[in-house]
Structures are given as C-alpha cells and as structure tokens.
Design a protein around this motif. Structure first.
Motif, PDB file in Angstrom:
ATOM      1  N   UNK A  29      23.448  13.755  -6.344  1.00 50.79           N
ATOM      2  CA  UNK A  29      23.875  12.530  -5.657  1.00 50.79           C
ATOM      3  C   UNK A  29      23.399  12.510  -4.209  1.00 50.79           C
ATOM      4  N   UNK A  30      23.536  13.664  -3.510  1.00 49.10           N
ATOM      5  CA  UNK A  30      23.094  13.713  -2.116  1.00 49.10           C
ATOM      6  C   UNK A  30      21.579  13.582  -1.999  1.00 49.10           C
ATOM      7  N   UNK A  31      20.838  14.178  -2.930  1.00 51.28           N
ATOM      8  CA  UNK A  31      19.373  14.041  -2.915  1.00 51.28           C
ATOM      9  C   UNK A  31      18.985  12.586  -3.136  1.00 51.28           C
ATOM     10  N   UNK A  32      19.630  11.926  -4.084  1.00 54.12           N
ATOM     11  CA  UNK A  32      19.341  10.504  -4.311  1.00 54.12           C
ATOM     12  C   UNK A  32      19.644   9.672  -3.073  1.00 54.12           C
ATOM     13  N   UNK A  33      20.732   9.999  -2.384  1.00 48.97           N
ATOM     14  CA  UNK A  33      21.055   9.291  -1.144  1.00 48.97           C
ATOM     15  C   UNK A  33      19.949   9.491  -0.112  1.00 48.97           C
ATOM     16  N   UNK A  34      19.524  10.734   0.083  1.00 44.60           N
ATOM     17  CA  UNK A  34      18.498  11.024   1.086  1.00 44.60           C
ATOM     18  C   UNK A  34      17.145  10.413   0.730  1.00 44.60           C
ATOM     19  N   UNK A  35      16.821  10.354  -0.553  1.00 41.65           N
ATOM     20  CA  UNK A  35      15.553   9.751  -0.984  1.00 41.65           C
ATOM     21  C   UNK A  35      15.559   8.245  -0.730  1.00 41.65           C
ATOM     22  N   UNK A  36      16.695   7.600  -0.912  1.00 42.42           N
ATOM     23  CA  UNK A  36      16.775   6.153  -0.733  1.00 42.42           C
ATOM     24  C   UNK A  36      16.910   5.737   0.726  1.00 42.42           C
ATOM     25  N   UNK A  37      17.348   6.633   1.570  1.00 44.62           N
ATOM     26  CA  UNK A  37      17.618   6.294   2.963  1.00 44.62           C
ATOM     27  C   UNK A  37      16.402   5.716   3.705  1.00 44.62           C
ATOM     28  N   UNK A  38      15.189   6.269   3.537  1.00 40.21           N
ATOM     29  CA  UNK A  38      14.043   5.668   4.237  1.00 40.21           C
ATOM     30  C   UNK A  38      13.725   4.234   3.796  1.00 40.21           C
ATOM     31  N   UNK A  42      14.352  -2.142   2.615  1.00 39.11           N
ATOM     32  CA  UNK A  42      14.011  -2.822   1.365  1.00 39.11           C
ATOM     33  C   UNK A  42      15.274  -3.122   0.567  1.00 39.11           C
ATOM     34  N   UNK A  43      16.158  -2.139   0.475  1.00 37.25           N
ATOM     35  CA  UNK A  43      17.412  -2.358  -0.253  1.00 37.25           C
ATOM     36  C   UNK A  43      18.223  -3.480   0.389  1.00 37.25           C
ATOM     37  N   UNK A  44      18.237  -3.515   1.733  1.00 38.92           N
ATOM     38  CA  UNK A  44      18.975  -4.553   2.447  1.00 38.92           C
ATOM     39  C   UNK A  44      18.368  -5.935   2.206  1.00 38.92           C
ATOM     40  N   UNK A  45      17.043  -6.025   2.223  1.00 37.37           N
ATOM     41  CA  UNK A  45      16.369  -7.312   1.985  1.00 37.37           C
ATOM     42  C   UNK A  45      16.642  -7.855   0.589  1.00 37.37           C
ATOM     43  N   UNK A  46      16.790  -6.984  -0.375  1.00 36.97           N
ATOM     44  CA  UNK A  46      16.973  -7.411  -1.764  1.00 36.97           C
ATOM     45  C   UNK A  46      18.433  -7.380  -2.221  1.00 36.97           C
ATOM     46  N   UNK A  47      19.348  -7.093  -1.309  1.00 39.69           N
ATOM     47  CA  UNK A  47      20.768  -7.099  -1.653  1.00 39.69           C
ATOM     48  C   UNK A  47      21.206  -5.929  -2.510  1.00 39.69           C
ATOM     49  N   UNK A  48      20.525  -4.798  -2.368  1.00 34.99           N
ATOM     50  CA  UNK A  48      20.861  -3.625  -3.184  1.00 34.99           C
ATOM     51  C   UNK A  48      21.341  -2.448  -2.345  1.00 34.99           C
ATOM     52  N   UNK A  49      21.939  -2.696  -1.189  1.00 35.17           N
ATOM     53  CA  UNK A  49      22.398  -1.582  -0.358  1.00 35.17           C
ATOM     54  C   UNK A  49      23.520  -0.791  -1.035  1.00 35.17           C
ATOM     55  N   UNK A  50      24.177  -1.407  -1.996  1.00 36.82           N
ATOM     56  CA  UNK A  50      25.232  -0.703  -2.709  1.00 36.82           C
ATOM     57  C   UNK A  50      24.685   0.512  -3.448  1.00 36.82           C
ATOM     58  N   UNK A  51      23.383   0.502  -3.803  1.00 35.95           N
ATOM     59  CA  UNK A  51      22.775   1.664  -4.454  1.00 35.95           C
ATOM     60  C   UNK A  51      22.842   2.878  -3.529  1.00 35.95           C
ATOM     61  N   UNK A  52      22.510   2.666  -2.259  1.00 38.86           N
ATOM     62  CA  UNK A  52      22.505   3.751  -1.282  1.00 38.86           C
ATOM     63  C   UNK A  52      23.921   4.281  -1.093  1.00 38.86           C
TER      64      UNK A  52
END
Length: 98
Positions: A29-38, A42-52
């Motif tokens: 879970x922490x690795x997935x968080x760190x991978x998505x952080x950069x 993009x997540x914010x523009x597409x409304x997917x910040x909940x993934x992070x």
C-alpha cells in the motif's frame, strides 16, 4: 429465511504466516502511494485523487494491522507455552499431591 440458514458448521480458520502477510500488504500500500504521488496533478485533473489517498489509508490501516497481528501472535504463543507447562487434569479433579 430458513432456506438461507447454513446446514453445516463453518470450517476452522486457516492459519499461516499472518504477520508476514499483513506486513507485505502494508508495504505494498505504501509503495503504491509513493508511486502515485508524482502523478498527483494528473489524478487531480481527472478527479481520481481518491486513488492516492486510498493507498495512504491502506498503509495506515496496515500499520494498525501489523500491531494487532503481532500482539495476537504473541498471545497465541504465550497461551501455547502456558498450556504446555501446566498438565491437564479432568474437570472437577484436583492435581495429584506430591
């Protein structure tokens, strides 16, 4: 409702390397968080910040899970060593004197 009532007993829970499994999942879970952080923009523009934030929450809950399963494992080992140290006596009978 009677047709949904189980007609057999539930199976015994499976035991395995619980601490290692929970620790591995927490690390994932922490690795997935760190991978998505950069890619937060993009997540914010597409409304997917909940993934992070879901990955961060999974890592945080995993830390609680690690604490829980380590204490559970220690309690099981304490119980097993205590049961091995004291001989079993039938109910209602005192241990032999001497």
């Amino acid at each position: 409702m009677a047709k949904w009532t189980p007609r057999h007993e539930a199976p015994e829970p499976l035991e395995g390397p619980v601490v290692a499994t929970i620790t591995g999942g927490t690390i994932l879970w922490f690795v997935l968080f760190l991978v998505q952080l950069p890619f937060y923009g993009w997540f914010d523009d597409h409304g997917h910040t909940w993934w992070v934030w879901t990955c961060l929450a999974g890592g945080g809950l995993g830390l609680i899970g690690i604490w829980y399963v380590r204490r559970r494992d220690a309690a099981i080992k304490r119980s097993a060593s205590g049961a091995a140290a004291t001989p079993a006596h039938p109910a209602g009978q005192a241990p032999p004197a001497g």
